[in-house]
Write an enzyme that holds these catalytic residues in place. Structure first.
Site, PDB file in Angstrom:
ATOM      1  N   CYS A   9       0.858  -1.180   0.000  1.00  0.00           N
ATOM      2  CA  CYS A   9       0.000   0.000   0.000  1.00  0.00           C
ATOM      3  C   CYS A   9       0.897   1.233   0.000  1.00  0.00           C
ATOM      4  O   CYS A   9       2.099   1.120  -0.239  1.00  0.00           O
ATOM      5  CB  CYS A   9      -1.001  -0.010   1.161  1.00  0.00           C
ATOM      6  SG  CYS A   9      -0.316   0.250   2.809  1.00  0.00           S
ATOM      7  N   ASN A  12       2.356   1.707   4.197  1.00  0.00           N
ATOM      8  CA  ASN A  12       2.637   0.455   4.900  1.00  0.00           C
ATOM      9  C   ASN A  12       2.342   0.554   6.395  1.00  0.00           C
ATOM     10  O   ASN A  12       3.041  -0.009   7.219  1.00  0.00           O
ATOM     11  CB  ASN A  12       4.073  -0.006   4.644  1.00  0.00           C
ATOM     12  CG  ASN A  12       4.347  -1.446   5.096  1.00  0.00           C
ATOM     13  OD1 ASN A  12       5.430  -1.731   5.571  1.00  0.00           O
ATOM     14  ND2 ASN A  12       3.398  -2.342   4.955  1.00  0.00           N
ATOM     15  N   CYS A  14      -1.425   0.923   7.259  1.00  0.00           N
ATOM     16  CA  CYS A  14      -2.855   0.629   7.406  1.00  0.00           C
ATOM     17  C   CYS A  14      -3.249  -0.661   6.684  1.00  0.00           C
ATOM     18  O   CYS A  14      -3.398  -1.707   7.301  1.00  0.00           O
ATOM     19  CB  CYS A  14      -3.705   1.786   6.882  1.00  0.00           C
ATOM     20  SG  CYS A  14      -3.523   3.332   7.795  1.00  0.00           S
ATOM     21  N   ARG A  15      -3.411  -0.568   5.379  1.00  0.00           N
ATOM     22  CA  ARG A  15      -3.972  -1.682   4.609  1.00  0.00           C
ATOM     23  C   ARG A  15      -3.030  -2.863   4.449  1.00  0.00           C
ATOM     24  O   ARG A  15      -3.413  -4.013   4.713  1.00  0.00           O
ATOM     25  CB  ARG A  15      -4.410  -1.186   3.223  1.00  0.00           C
ATOM     26  CG  ARG A  15      -5.507  -0.149   3.278  1.00  0.00           C
ATOM     27  CD  ARG A  15      -5.758   0.483   1.937  1.00  0.00           C
ATOM     28  NE  ARG A  15      -4.612   1.303   1.538  1.00  0.00           N
ATOM     29  CZ  ARG A  15      -4.476   1.856   0.351  1.00  0.00           C
ATOM     30  NH1 ARG A  15      -5.389   1.660  -0.587  1.00  0.00           N
ATOM     31  NH2 ARG A  15      -3.431   2.597   0.077  1.00  0.00           N
ATOM     32  N   SER A  16      -1.804  -2.619   3.990  1.00  0.00           N
ATOM     33  CA  SER A  16      -0.922  -3.757   3.718  1.00  0.00           C
ATOM     34  C   SER A  16      -0.481  -4.482   4.993  1.00  0.00           C
ATOM     35  O   SER A  16      -0.429  -5.714   4.992  1.00  0.00           O
ATOM     36  CB  SER A  16       0.266  -3.358   2.833  1.00  0.00           C
ATOM     37  OG  SER A  16       1.050  -2.354   3.424  1.00  0.00           O
ATOM     38  N   ASP A 131      -8.352   3.615   1.450  1.00  0.00           N
ATOM     39  CA  ASP A 131      -7.321   3.885   2.444  1.00  0.00           C
ATOM     40  C   ASP A 131      -7.964   4.434   3.714  1.00  0.00           C
ATOM     41  O   ASP A 131      -8.433   5.574   3.732  1.00  0.00           O
ATOM     42  CB  ASP A 131      -6.306   4.879   1.879  1.00  0.00           C
ATOM     43  CG  ASP A 131      -5.058   4.987   2.730  1.00  0.00           C
ATOM     44  OD1 ASP A 131      -5.098   4.587   3.918  1.00  0.00           O
ATOM     45  OD2 ASP A 131      -4.035   5.462   2.205  1.00  0.00           O
TER      46      ASP A 131
END
Length: 162
Positions: A9, A12, A14-16, A131
């Site tokens: 993401c 690096n 939040c999402r990933s 995001d």
């Protein structure tokens, strides 16, 4: 054969890392932690060295999923030779990863597959994992990540004939 998965993401945090932690959890539950490795990275350097965002940590804590030792890092040229699957959380990330791959000169050593996370969930009808750094909607992102990681595990199991 061992499968190497990298989630990507922007920052690096939040999402990933959420996807990394959830996927590691599913891999361990399935008993495949000796054949599937999981990591995450970002395309931007703002948060390098930081732990996952508090919203990500809260979601993972609520679902009893470990994120111990996770720290943000950047995608680097070595990742293209190491990882079999590079799963980008949105279309901007996949564009950035492909640009990095092109500049690295490692096209011949490219991962088997580079794709967006939402390609795992075509029935959702959306292109990007939103995001939550901007929206704060960590619950919804967790829902997508949970469903997508289950699909990815099925895909890898099929690819490896497990």
């Amino acid at each position: 054969m061992k499968a190497q998965v990298l989630f990507v993401c922007l920052g690096n945090i939040c999402r990933s890392p959420m996807a990394e932690a959830v996927m590691r959890h599913h891999v361990k539950e399935a008993g495949f932690d000796s054949v599937i490795d999981v990591d995450s990275a970002g395309t931007g350097d703002w948060h390098v060295g930081h732990p996952p965002h508090e919203g990500t940590r809260k979601q993972l804590d609520e679902h009893h999923i470990s994120y111990e030792g996770m720290r943000a890092r950047l995608v680097n040229d070595n990742d293209f030779g190491q990882f079999d699957y590079i799963v980008c959380m949105d279309n901007n990330n996949i564009r950035d990863v492909r640009d990095l791959l092109e500049r690295s000169g490692m096209r011949g050593d490219a991962p088997k597959q580079i794709f967006t996370f939402m390609e795992l969930l075509p029935e959702r009808g959306i292109a990007d994992v939103p995001d939550p750094y901007y929206s704060g909607n960590f619950d919804y992102v967790y829902e997508l990540v949970e469903a997508g990681c289950r699909q990815l595990l099925l895909k890898i199991k099929s690819d490896l004939s497990l």
